[in-house]
Design an enzyme around this catalytic site. Structure first.
Site, PDB file in Angstrom:
ATOM      1  N   LYS A   1      13.845 -57.448 -40.873  1.00 10.01           N
ATOM      2  CA  LYS A   1      13.567 -56.076 -40.464  1.00 10.01           C
ATOM      3  C   LYS A   1      13.068 -56.135 -39.028  1.00 10.01           C
ATOM      4  CE  LYS A   1      10.933 -51.965 -41.950  1.00 10.01           C
ATOM      5  NZ  LYS A   1      10.020 -51.395 -42.986  1.00 10.01           N
TER       6      LYS A   1
ATOM      7  N   SER B   1       8.444 -48.516 -48.675  1.00  8.77           N
ATOM      8  CA  SER B   1       9.611 -48.847 -47.843  1.00  8.77           C
ATOM      9  C   SER B   1      10.412 -50.068 -48.253  1.00  8.77           C
ATOM     10  CB  SER B   1       9.180 -49.022 -46.391  1.00  8.77           C
ATOM     11  OG  SER B   1       8.998 -47.763 -45.807  1.00  8.77           O
TER      12      SER B   1
ATOM     13  N   SER C   1      11.510 -47.119 -45.198  1.00  2.72           N
ATOM     14  CA  SER C   1      11.941 -47.365 -43.841  1.00  2.72           C
ATOM     15  C   SER C   1      12.796 -48.628 -43.691  1.00  2.72           C
ATOM     16  CB  SER C   1      10.708 -47.497 -42.938  1.00  2.72           C
ATOM     17  OG  SER C   1       9.936 -48.617 -43.302  1.00  2.72           O
TER      18      SER C   1
HETATM   19  N1  GLN Z   1       7.948 -43.239 -46.451  1.00  2.00           N
HETATM   20  C1  GLN Z   1       6.580 -43.595 -46.214  1.00  2.00           C
HETATM   21  C2  GLN Z   1       6.172 -43.140 -44.838  1.00  2.00           C
HETATM   22  O1  GLN Z   1       6.924 -42.509 -44.217  1.00  2.00           O
HETATM   23  C3  GLN Z   1       6.387 -45.064 -46.379  1.00  2.00           C
HETATM   24  C4  GLN Z   1       6.927 -45.835 -45.249  1.00  2.00           C
HETATM   25  C5  GLN Z   1       6.687 -47.307 -45.411  1.00  2.00           C
HETATM   26  O2  GLN Z   1       6.443 -47.795 -46.508  1.00  2.00           O
HETATM   27  N2  GLN Z   1       6.726 -48.005 -44.285  1.00  2.00           N
HETATM   28  O3  GLN Z   1       5.110 -43.403 -44.379  1.00  2.00           O
END
Ligand code: GLN
Length: 485
Positions: A77, A176, A152
């Site tokens: 990532k 995410s 994400s």
């Molecule tokens: N969707 C969540 C957010 O927008 C979690 C994102 C994540 O786990 N990095 O914060």
């Protein structure tokens, strides 16, 4: 068909010299190149470097050396720092940022012999649930390219689902890893907070961020995690506890294991088809000898509001470092220091990141701190207490990973609250710091469904083990989108 092999199989074939790392890397690079205009899973592809690493791995293997993942292609990532290769965090702010060092996760996987094919697309600074906030454009879901892959870690998930590589690193602050795993029909694990070093992992919300794995199966995830996990003196929140040999423990029977179905996860937002798949998966666990009961985590409904105070608060502090002076984007022709700060940040960050920074600054400001930030921290404590109580009664908690299967690109971008609510079942594990997985368990209207498995702190072994037993009985994790089969 090389790309359909699991990481476990590929690692064994490499060691047995049935296939070379160079062959593997060439095959996967060709798939990446062909898929990139469609999926946009990668921000950077490091073909030359990968081939050089593959040659080195082949030499090591020929000499009977090489680590557990010698020659195995993977991707990172794009928030894990990689020396010499840019790390963008999906942001214009870091479009040309090249880290002088490797993140601990990157260094460990390198030491295990893994070959890095590139850096994977993601929501900007890991803020998002759909991969639509990336400066480098959205990632598309390999099952249906009109749909989001989740976020994400959407690039990591789409790449594994389309078999552009056998496994990838990812991070999970509020879901995410698990949410994109569910949307893309693959296996993902978010370890216990502190299990995997955050050193060199660009921070979003430091008390919630945790690195983990996206892979095709629990067994593959176990192999990756064994190499990634462990104490790191450079991360003061990493825990100094021995790392079990995750793959070695897989395969024990499930007889006697107590499973709790989280009542609050079966709320009115849950799609009935999704629920049917999850219940069928639970029936498989029962058939394997586990016992099932409903368990209540009464404070779960507070998890999204608490998270959207704590996470933005931490992000507003973490992202203060991007000031146009030391890191990242700098505006042209600044008139003075204020102008430099303002314009560099205005130009460098996208809309969602700005929204979070403003929310975070607000909840931390004098006068609002007690009303919002402190209260959210108290709620967090209550949620952690819910898990502690539940794990006094059961060994594992299960439920859906998300309320629905993957949604269309653009469907939720106009309304941030609707987008945030997609994480309703995943966020609580981050607030409590407990490990959690998502495992494919069927299809709702043709789209993959994820079964979420949550355990007490440092029970990764138990999670992987249960997921592996389930995968020995089912073949959902072997399904590959037709277009990429
Ligand atoms: N969707 C969540 C957010 O927008 C979690 C994102 C994540 O786990 N990095 O914060």
């Amino acid at each position: 068909m090389i790309h359909r092999q699991t990481l476990t199989q590929l690692a064994a074939d490499l060691r047995a010299r049935k296939v070379s790392s160079v062959e593997l890397v060439r095959a996967f690079l060709a798939r990446i190149e062909a898929s990139q205009p469609v999926l946009n899973a990668f921000v950077s592809v490091t073909a030359e470097q990968a081939l050089a690493e593959a040659e080195a791995a082949d030499r090591a293997l020929a000499a009977g050396r090489g680590g557990a993942l010698a020659g195995v292609p993977i991707g990172h990532k794009d928030l894990f720092c990689t020396a010499g290769v840019r790390t963008t965090c999906g942001s214009r702010m870091l479009e040309n940022f090249v880290s002088p060092y490797d993140a601990t996760v990157v260094a460990r996987l390198k030491a295990a012999g893994a070959v890095v094919l590139g850096k994977l697309n993601m929501d900007e600074f890991a803020m998002g649930s759909s991969n639509e906030t990336s400066y480098f454009g959205p990632v598309r879901n390999p099952w249906n390219t009109e749909l989001v892959p989740g976020g994400s870690s959407g690039g990591s998930a789409a790449a594994v689902a389309a078999r552009l590589l056998p496994a990838a690193t990812a991070t999970d602050t509020g879901g995410s890893i698990r949410q994109p795993a569910a949307f893309c029909g693959i296996t993902g694990i978010k370890p216990t907070y502190g299990r995997v070093s955050r050193y060199g992992m660009i921070a979003f919300a430091s008390s919630l961020d945790q690195g983990g794995v996206l892979a095709a199966s629990a067994e593959d995830a176990a192999r990756m995690l064994r190499e990634m996990a462990g104490f790191d003196p450079r991360d003061s929140t990493s825990v100094d506890a021995p790392v079990p040999d995750y793959p070695a423990g897989l395969g024990e029977p499930l007889a006697g294991v107590r499973i709790g179905l989280v009542r609050e996860f079966l709320d009115k937002g849950l799609d009935p088809e999704y629920e049917r798949c999850v219940r069928e998966a639970l029936a498989v666990f029962e058939r394997l000898g586990a016992s099932l009961r409903e368990v209540s985590l009464p404070n779960i409904p507070l998890s999204v509001p608490a998270y959207y105070v704590v996470a933005p608060a931490e992000c507003s502090s973490n992202l203060a470092r991007y000031d146009g002076v030391r890191f990242g984007h700098r505006c042209a022709d600044a008139r003075d220091l204020q102008d430099l700060y303002k314009r560099s940040r205005s130009e460098g960050f996208g809309a969602e990141v700005k929204r979070r920074i403003m929310t975070g600054t607000y909840v931390l400001s004098a006068g609002y701190y007690d009303a919002y930030y402190l209260k959210a921290q108290r709620v967090r404590r209550l949620i952690a207490g819910d898990f502690e109580r539940a794990f006094g009664e059961v060994d594992l908690l299960m439920g859906p990973t998300t309320p629905t299967a993957a949604f269309a690109l653009g469907a939720k971008t106009a309304d941030p609250i609707t987008m945030y609510l997609n994480d309703i079942y995943t966020i609580s594990a981050n607030l409590a710091g407990v490990p959690a997985m998502s495992v494919p368990c069927g299809f709702a209207a043709g789209l993959p469904v994820g079964l979420q498995i949550i355990g007490p702190h440092f029970a990764e072994q138990r999670l992987l083990h249960a997921a592996h037993r389930y995968q020995l009985e089912t073949d959902w994790h072997r399904r590959i989108p037709e277009r990429f089969a």
